[in-house]
Design an enzyme around this catalytic site. Structure first.
Site, short mmCIF file in Angstrom:
data_model
loop_
_atom_site.label_atom_id
_atom_site.label_comp_id
_atom_site.label_asym_id
_atom_site.label_seq_id
_atom_site.Cartn_x
_atom_site.Cartn_y
_atom_site.Cartn_z
N ARG A 1 -0.65 -4.90 14.86
CA ARG A 1 -2.04 -4.49 14.56
C ARG A 1 -2.95 -5.71 14.48
O ARG A 1 -4.10 -5.67 14.94
CB ARG A 1 -2.09 -3.71 13.23
CG ARG A 1 -1.50 -2.32 13.38
CD ARG A 1 -1.13 -1.74 12.03
NE ARG A 1 -2.27 -1.42 11.20
CZ ARG A 1 -2.18 -1.15 9.90
NH1 ARG A 1 -0.99 -1.18 9.29
NH2 ARG A 1 -3.26 -0.88 9.20
N ARG B 1 0.84 -1.21 0.00
CA ARG B 1 0.00 0.00 0.00
C ARG B 1 0.87 1.26 0.00
O ARG B 1 1.89 1.33 0.67
CB ARG B 1 -0.90 0.02 1.23
CG ARG B 1 -1.68 1.34 1.33
CD ARG B 1 -2.84 1.28 2.28
NE ARG B 1 -2.46 0.95 3.63
CZ ARG B 1 -3.34 0.72 4.61
NH1 ARG B 1 -4.63 0.78 4.35
NH2 ARG B 1 -2.93 0.43 5.81
P1 AP5 Z 1 -7.56 -0.79 2.59
O1 AP5 Z 1 -8.88 -0.61 1.91
O2 AP5 Z 1 -6.71 0.42 2.79
O3 AP5 Z 1 -7.78 -1.59 3.96
P2 AP5 Z 1 -8.37 -1.14 5.35
O4 AP5 Z 1 -9.15 -2.30 5.86
O5 AP5 Z 1 -9.07 0.17 5.25
O6 AP5 Z 1 -7.00 -1.04 6.14
P3 AP5 Z 1 -6.42 0.03 7.13
O7 AP5 Z 1 -4.96 -0.31 7.29
O8 AP5 Z 1 -6.70 1.44 6.73
O9 AP5 Z 1 -7.21 -0.32 8.40
P4 AP5 Z 1 -6.79 -0.27 9.82
O10 AP5 Z 1 -8.06 -0.76 10.37
O11 AP5 Z 1 -5.60 -0.99 10.31
O12 AP5 Z 1 -6.29 1.21 9.99
P5 AP5 Z 1 -7.02 2.56 10.38
O13 AP5 Z 1 -6.59 3.57 9.41
O14 AP5 Z 1 -8.48 2.34 10.63
O15 AP5 Z 1 -6.76 -1.90 1.79
C1 AP5 Z 1 -5.42 -2.22 2.14
C2 AP5 Z 1 -4.57 -2.36 0.86
O16 AP5 Z 1 -5.00 -3.51 0.14
C3 AP5 Z 1 -4.73 -1.17 -0.11
O17 AP5 Z 1 -3.48 -0.91 -0.68
C4 AP5 Z 1 -5.74 -1.65 -1.15
O18 AP5 Z 1 -5.52 -1.07 -2.43
C5 AP5 Z 1 -5.47 -3.17 -1.17
N1 AP5 Z 1 -6.70 -3.92 -1.39
C6 AP5 Z 1 -7.93 -3.65 -0.90
N2 AP5 Z 1 -8.83 -4.57 -1.32
C7 AP5 Z 1 -8.09 -5.48 -2.07
C8 AP5 Z 1 -8.44 -6.66 -2.77
N3 AP5 Z 1 -9.67 -7.14 -2.81
N4 AP5 Z 1 -7.45 -7.31 -3.40
C9 AP5 Z 1 -6.18 -6.84 -3.40
N5 AP5 Z 1 -5.82 -5.70 -2.76
C10 AP5 Z 1 -6.76 -5.03 -2.10
O19 AP5 Z 1 -6.37 2.81 11.82
C11 AP5 Z 1 -5.01 3.13 11.98
C12 AP5 Z 1 -4.69 3.29 13.44
O20 AP5 Z 1 -5.48 4.36 14.01
C13 AP5 Z 1 -5.00 2.08 14.34
O21 AP5 Z 1 -3.98 1.14 14.31
C14 AP5 Z 1 -5.17 2.76 15.69
O22 AP5 Z 1 -3.95 3.09 16.27
C15 AP5 Z 1 -5.90 4.03 15.33
N6 AP5 Z 1 -7.37 3.87 15.36
C16 AP5 Z 1 -8.24 4.03 14.31
N7 AP5 Z 1 -9.50 3.81 14.71
C17 AP5 Z 1 -9.43 3.49 16.02
C18 AP5 Z 1 -10.41 3.14 16.98
N8 AP5 Z 1 -11.71 3.06 16.68
N9 AP5 Z 1 -10.00 2.89 18.25
C19 AP5 Z 1 -8.69 2.96 18.59
N10 AP5 Z 1 -7.71 3.29 17.73
C20 AP5 Z 1 -8.07 3.55 16.45
#
Ligand code: AP5
Length: 210
Positions: A167, A123
């Site tokens: 994570r 990514r």
């Molecule tokens: P993508 O769509 O970006 O995946 P995602 O599920 O959105 O992944 P994230 O890493 O953004 O989720 P996350 O939950 O860890 O992080 P967040 O930002 O919420 O897809 C991933 C990749 O795969 C992309 O490159 C895409 O192109 C590719 N892809 C997608 N679909 C595909 C397919 N079918 N086939 C092939 N490739 C594909 O959180 C980050 C941090 O913020 C957390 O770790 C935490 O510290 C904090 N945080 C956020 N929310 C909270 C909360 N509610 N409580 C506490 N801490 C929080």
């Protein structure tokens, strides 16, 4: 329509949220994006969240619940919203219930852990506007350059392999229990994440229409 997207890090929540926004015209509320923007802007909340987020740990519940309470009061959420990345713990889900927020469906995108690491290591995100790409699955028109704003594409700090492992551990311990929480409320719909983004999107739209 008020939706929650559940799933492991890298399961494709953000990717599918974009598709739902395009089709249904409701906003995506991503706590991850809001936290990264606050870190970049150096706000008080961003300073509190930085060490947790960048090392792959969840940010404390009270910080994230406060963000969501304020965001859901905004006018664009009046006709529905997609929660991407919230709730992530049982206390967060309970706080949403206590706020009286009605949730219609909880879509859980299931992808096995071994696929997650390769998705996240490829990514790249825009350092200016935050748009997301993949070196294999969602290539920008020009390598290293954002299609939308021309910004430089970089790897997210928490996409380093050792941080991805942290994570995934947090996900299995703290977030996965939400599946049972919402199953018991009759709201959980499981979608198997596919190799191809469009195939997952087709399953997501079908789940929303059923
Ligand atoms: P993508 O769509 O970006 O995946 P995602 O599920 O959105 O992944 P994230 O890493 O953004 O989720 P996350 O939950 O860890 O992080 P967040 O930002 O919420 O897809 C991933 C990749 O795969 C992309 O490159 C895409 O192109 C590719 N892809 C997608 N679909 C595909 C397919 N079918 N086939 C092939 N490739 C594909 O959180 C980050 C941090 O913020 C957390 O770790 C935490 O510290 C904090 N945080 C956020 N929310 C909270 C909360 N509610 N409580 C506490 N801490 C929080």
């Amino acid at each position: 329509m008020n939706l929650i997207l559940l799933g492991a890090p890298g399961a494709g929540k953000g990717t599918q949220a974009e598709k739902i926004v395009e089709k249904y015209g409701i906003p995506a509320v991503s706590t991850g994006n809001m936290i990264r923007a606050a870190i970049k802007a150096g706000t008080e909340m961003g300073m509190k969240a930085k060490s947790y987020s960048e090392s792959g740990q969840l940010v404390p519940d009270d910080v994230v619940i406060g963000i969501i309470k304020d965001r859901l009061k905004e006018k664009d959420c009046e006709n529905g919203f997609i929660l991407d990345g919230f709730p992530r713990t049982i206390p967060q889900a309970q706080a949403l219930e206590d706020m009286g927020v009605q949730i219609d469906k909880v879509l859980d995108i299931e992808v096995p852990d071994d696929k997650i690491t390769s998705r996240l290591s490829g990514r790249r995100v825009c350092s200016k506007c935050g748009n997301s790409y993949h070196i294999l699955y969602k290539k920008p028109k020009t390598e290293g350059v954002c299609d939308s704003c021309g910004g430089e594409l970089v790897q997210r700090k928490d996409d380093a392999p050792e941080t991805v492992a942290a994570r995934l551990k947090e996900y299995h311990e703290l977030t996965e229990p939400l599946k049972d929480f919402y199953r018991e409320l009759g709201k959980l719909v499981v979608v198997e994440g596919q190799e191809d983004v469009a195939d997952t999107t087709a399953l997501v739209f079908k789940a929303l229409e059923d």
